[in-house]
Design a protein around this motif. Structure first.
Motif, PDB file in Angstrom:
ATOM      1  N   HIS A   1       1.913  -0.498   5.393  1.00  0.00           N
ATOM      2  CA  HIS A   1       1.247   0.682   5.642  1.00  0.00           C
ATOM      3  C   HIS A   1       1.381   1.549   4.502  1.00  0.00           C
ATOM      4  O   HIS A   1       0.671   2.391   3.966  1.00  0.00           O
ATOM      5  CB  HIS A   1       1.529   1.374   6.826  1.00  0.00           C
ATOM      6  CG  HIS A   1       0.766   0.778   8.136  1.00  0.00           C
ATOM      7  ND1 HIS A   1      -0.465   0.937   8.232  1.00  0.00           N
ATOM      8  CD2 HIS A   1       1.149   0.018   9.048  1.00  0.00           C
ATOM      9  CE1 HIS A   1      -0.661   0.267   9.449  1.00  0.00           C
ATOM     10  NE2 HIS A   1       0.098  -0.506   9.770  1.00  0.00           N
ATOM     11  N   GLU A   2       2.695   1.390   3.642  1.00  0.00           N
ATOM     12  CA  GLU A   2       3.312   2.285   2.990  1.00  0.00           C
ATOM     13  C   GLU A   2       2.349   2.052   1.583  1.00  0.00           C
ATOM     14  O   GLU A   2       2.324   2.708   0.581  1.00  0.00           O
ATOM     15  CB  GLU A   2       4.766   2.348   2.936  1.00  0.00           C
ATOM     16  CG  GLU A   2       5.363   3.083   3.879  1.00  0.00           C
ATOM     17  CD  GLU A   2       6.867   2.982   3.943  1.00  0.00           C
ATOM     18  OE1 GLU A   2       7.629   2.602   2.876  1.00  0.00           O
ATOM     19  OE2 GLU A   2       7.542   3.282   4.908  1.00  0.00           O
ATOM     20  N   GLU A   3       2.402   0.632   1.365  1.00  0.00           N
ATOM     21  CA  GLU A   3       2.187   0.123  -0.081  1.00  0.00           C
ATOM     22  C   GLU A   3       0.452  -0.642   0.260  1.00  0.00           C
ATOM     23  O   GLU A   3       0.597  -1.846   0.317  1.00  0.00           O
ATOM     24  CB  GLU A   3       3.060  -0.819  -0.791  1.00  0.00           C
ATOM     25  CG  GLU A   3       4.432  -0.182  -0.859  1.00  0.00           C
ATOM     26  CD  GLU A   3       4.295   1.134  -1.921  1.00  0.00           C
ATOM     27  OE1 GLU A   3       3.467   0.994  -2.770  1.00  0.00           O
ATOM     28  OE2 GLU A   3       5.222   1.950  -1.936  1.00  0.00           O
ATOM     29  N   ARG A   4      -0.359   0.064   0.051  1.00  0.00           N
ATOM     30  CA  ARG A   4      -1.573  -0.607   0.555  1.00  0.00           C
ATOM     31  C   ARG A   4      -2.227  -1.868  -0.612  1.00  0.00           C
ATOM     32  O   ARG A   4      -2.692  -2.698  -0.096  1.00  0.00           O
ATOM     33  CB  ARG A   4      -2.854   0.294   0.616  1.00  0.00           C
ATOM     34  CG  ARG A   4      -2.642   1.633   1.665  1.00  0.00           C
ATOM     35  CD  ARG A   4      -2.835   0.789   3.267  1.00  0.00           C
ATOM     36  NE  ARG A   4      -2.786   1.538   4.173  1.00  0.00           N
ATOM     37  CZ  ARG A   4      -2.878   1.209   5.449  1.00  0.00           C
ATOM     38  NH1 ARG A   4      -3.350  -0.017   5.657  1.00  0.00           N
ATOM     39  NH2 ARG A   4      -3.106   2.016   6.358  1.00  0.00           N
ATOM     40  N   ALA A   5      -1.772  -1.593  -1.686  1.00  0.00           N
ATOM     41  CA  ALA A   5      -2.069  -2.376  -2.803  1.00  0.00           C
ATOM     42  C   ALA A   5      -1.055  -3.818  -2.731  1.00  0.00           C
ATOM     43  O   ALA A   5      -1.554  -4.785  -3.177  1.00  0.00           O
ATOM     44  CB  ALA A   5      -1.875  -1.957  -4.005  1.00  0.00           C
ATOM     45  N   ILE A   6      -0.220  -3.731  -2.100  1.00  0.00           N
ATOM     46  CA  ILE A   6       0.750  -4.951  -1.822  1.00  0.00           C
ATOM     47  C   ILE A   6       0.434  -5.619  -0.569  1.00  0.00           C
ATOM     48  O   ILE A   6       0.584  -5.071   0.592  1.00  0.00           O
ATOM     49  CB  ILE A   6       2.353  -4.582  -1.792  1.00  0.00           C
ATOM     50  CG1 ILE A   6       2.607  -3.892  -3.395  1.00  0.00           C
ATOM     51  CG2 ILE A   6       3.308  -5.512  -1.719  1.00  0.00           C
ATOM     52  CD1 ILE A   6       4.103  -3.411  -3.289  1.00  0.00           C
ATOM     53  N   ARG A   7       0.335  -7.017  -0.595  1.00  0.00           N
ATOM     54  CA  ARG A   7      -0.136  -7.719   0.541  1.00  0.00           C
ATOM     55  C   ARG A   7       1.272  -8.268   1.310  1.00  0.00           C
ATOM     56  O   ARG A   7       2.135  -8.233   0.777  1.00  0.00           O
ATOM     57  CB  ARG A   7      -0.792  -9.079   0.429  1.00  0.00           C
ATOM     58  CG  ARG A   7      -2.123  -8.834  -0.261  1.00  0.00           C
ATOM     59  CD  ARG A   7      -3.057 -10.069  -0.629  1.00  0.00           C
ATOM     60  NE  ARG A   7      -2.582 -10.342  -1.763  1.00  0.00           N
ATOM     61  CZ  ARG A   7      -2.855 -11.606  -2.366  1.00  0.00           C
ATOM     62  NH1 ARG A   7      -3.369 -12.528  -1.874  1.00  0.00           N
ATOM     63  NH2 ARG A   7      -2.506 -11.687  -3.868  1.00  0.00           N
ATOM     64  N   VAL A   8       1.361  -8.220   2.526  1.00  0.00           N
ATOM     65  CA  VAL A   8       2.569  -8.308   3.354  1.00  0.00           C
ATOM     66  C   VAL A   8       2.131  -9.269   4.424  1.00  0.00           C
ATOM     67  O   VAL A   8       1.286  -9.437   5.231  1.00  0.00           O
ATOM     68  CB  VAL A   8       3.222  -7.111   3.949  1.00  0.00           C
ATOM     69  CG1 VAL A   8       4.438  -7.460   4.682  1.00  0.00           C
ATOM     70  CG2 VAL A   8       3.413  -6.189   3.183  1.00  0.00           C
ATOM     71  N   SER A   9       2.829 -10.478   4.483  1.00  0.00           N
ATOM     72  CA  SER A   9       2.932 -11.833   5.524  1.00  0.00           C
ATOM     73  C   SER A   9       3.983 -11.778   6.330  1.00  0.00           C
ATOM     74  O   SER A   9       4.990 -11.640   5.622  1.00  0.00           O
ATOM     75  CB  SER A   9       2.213 -13.044   4.871  1.00  0.00           C
ATOM     76  OG  SER A   9       0.975 -12.286   4.277  1.00  0.00           O
TER      77      SER A   9
ATOM     78  N   ILE B   1       9.851  -3.700   9.042  1.00  0.00           N
ATOM     79  CA  ILE B   1      10.025  -3.647   7.730  1.00  0.00           C
ATOM     80  C   ILE B   1       8.909  -3.944   7.134  1.00  0.00           C
ATOM     81  O   ILE B   1       8.127  -3.490   6.395  1.00  0.00           O
ATOM     82  CB  ILE B   1      11.213  -4.519   7.211  1.00  0.00           C
ATOM     83  CG1 ILE B   1      12.460  -3.894   7.413  1.00  0.00           C
ATOM     84  CG2 ILE B   1      10.912  -4.500   5.551  1.00  0.00           C
ATOM     85  CD1 ILE B   1      13.774  -4.574   7.132  1.00  0.00           C
ATOM     86  N   SER B   2       8.247  -5.145   7.740  1.00  0.00           N
ATOM     87  CA  SER B   2       6.858  -5.897   7.220  1.00  0.00           C
ATOM     88  C   SER B   2       5.770  -4.790   7.424  1.00  0.00           C
ATOM     89  O   SER B   2       5.052  -4.577   6.681  1.00  0.00           O
ATOM     90  CB  SER B   2       6.702  -7.208   7.687  1.00  0.00           C
ATOM     91  OG  SER B   2       7.624  -8.113   7.550  1.00  0.00           O
ATOM     92  N   GLU B   3       5.642  -4.521   8.765  1.00  0.00           N
ATOM     93  CA  GLU B   3       4.670  -3.239   9.235  1.00  0.00           C
ATOM     94  C   GLU B   3       4.671  -2.009   8.262  1.00  0.00           C
ATOM     95  O   GLU B   3       3.654  -1.469   7.764  1.00  0.00           O
ATOM     96  CB  GLU B   3       4.769  -2.963  10.502  1.00  0.00           C
ATOM     97  CG  GLU B   3       3.597  -2.441  11.148  1.00  0.00           C
ATOM     98  CD  GLU B   3       2.363  -3.280  10.995  1.00  0.00           C
ATOM     99  OE1 GLU B   3       1.297  -2.683  11.272  1.00  0.00           O
ATOM    100  OE2 GLU B   3       2.401  -4.348  10.758  1.00  0.00           O
ATOM    101  N   ALA B   4       6.026  -1.541   8.134  1.00  0.00           N
ATOM    102  CA  ALA B   4       6.259  -0.324   7.322  1.00  0.00           C
ATOM    103  C   ALA B   4       5.385  -0.684   5.923  1.00  0.00           C
ATOM    104  O   ALA B   4       4.942   0.327   5.381  1.00  0.00           O
ATOM    105  CB  ALA B   4       7.762   0.128   7.326  1.00  0.00           C
ATOM    106  N   LEU B   5       6.141  -1.602   5.203  1.00  0.00           N
ATOM    107  CA  LEU B   5       5.756  -1.921   4.013  1.00  0.00           C
ATOM    108  C   LEU B   5       4.109  -2.217   3.885  1.00  0.00           C
ATOM    109  O   LEU B   5       3.411  -1.665   2.503  1.00  0.00           O
ATOM    110  CB  LEU B   5       6.343  -3.354   3.481  1.00  0.00           C
ATOM    111  CG  LEU B   5       6.301  -3.520   2.112  1.00  0.00           C
ATOM    112  CD1 LEU B   5       6.624  -2.585   1.201  1.00  0.00           C
ATOM    113  CD2 LEU B   5       6.866  -4.944   1.540  1.00  0.00           C
TER     114      LEU B   5
END
Length: 206
Positions: free
Chosen positions: A167-175, A161-165
């Motif tokens: 790639h899908e939302e470049r402006a949102i940081r995911v850790s 889920i984190s990896e998909a998010l």
């Protein structure tokens, strides 16, 4: 001086959630605490404020999509923005598959996977509209082997889920932070704080 951010934390009365809340508040952020146990929530918020921090709390069942929406929208209406979400709600109940603990399996998948998805679904439109934000998920990296089938499956689901998010939302940081880091709860809280403090470019791979 650190700019105060509005940071939502699910599972805030758990060990990791509470430690992260205290740390982030001590760094000057406003923490919005969500969990099911109202007594512990109120006490945690009071402790944070007594220490000079800024906090509020809301009863939250992460397995209820409507509850997640209410939790997020209440914070947004009060502050006008949501800067970060820390998905700290989690359940780990190791058991061998032969034990057939179906209710425990359901609970882990509901809290660990659906709970994170519901919280992400609630903040995502707000972060898209704002053009940025940060989502932190807790998921173990090496949760495999005997008695780890369902904990491992939920952890891998969160990584996916984190990896998909990301790639899908470049402006949102995911850790993604492992909840079993050497050093225990304090080390995990530090890792969450450090991830949120990184510059956007540094967070692309975190």
């Amino acid at each position: 001086m650190v700019e105060k951010e509005i940071i939502l934390i699910t599972g805030a009365t758990g060990r990791i959630g509470a430690a992260a809340a205290r740390l982030l508040a001590s760094r000057g952020h406003h923490v919005v605490l969500g969990a099911r146990r109202i007594g512990r929530l109120v006490q945690l918020a009071a402790d944070i404020r007594a220490a000079g921090g800024s906090a509020e709390c809301h009863v939250l069942d992460v397995t209820d999509a409507d509850d997640a929406q209410t939790f997020v929208l209440a914070a947004f209406r009060r502050h006008g923005r949501v800067d970060a979400l820390v998905n700290a709600a989690g359940v780990t109940l190791p058991s061998r598959l032969g034990a057939l603990k179906l209710l425990e399996w359901d609970r882990m998948l509901d809290v660990n996977v659906r709970g994170a998805l519901y919280a992400i679904a609630a903040v995502l439109p707000l972060m898209q509209r704002a053009g940025g934000g940060h989502v932190v998920n807790l998921a173990a990296a090496g949760c495999v082997g005997p008695a780890q089938a369902v904990p491992g499956a939920s952890a891998r689901a969160l990584h996916a889920i984190s990896e998909a998010l990301r790639h899908e939302e470049r402006a949102i940081r995911v850790s993604v932070i492992a909840p079993d880091l050497p050093g225990g709860t304090a080390a995990v809280a530090d890792a969450i704080g450090d991830a949120l403090a990184r510059e956007p470019e540094a967070c692309m791979a975190c």
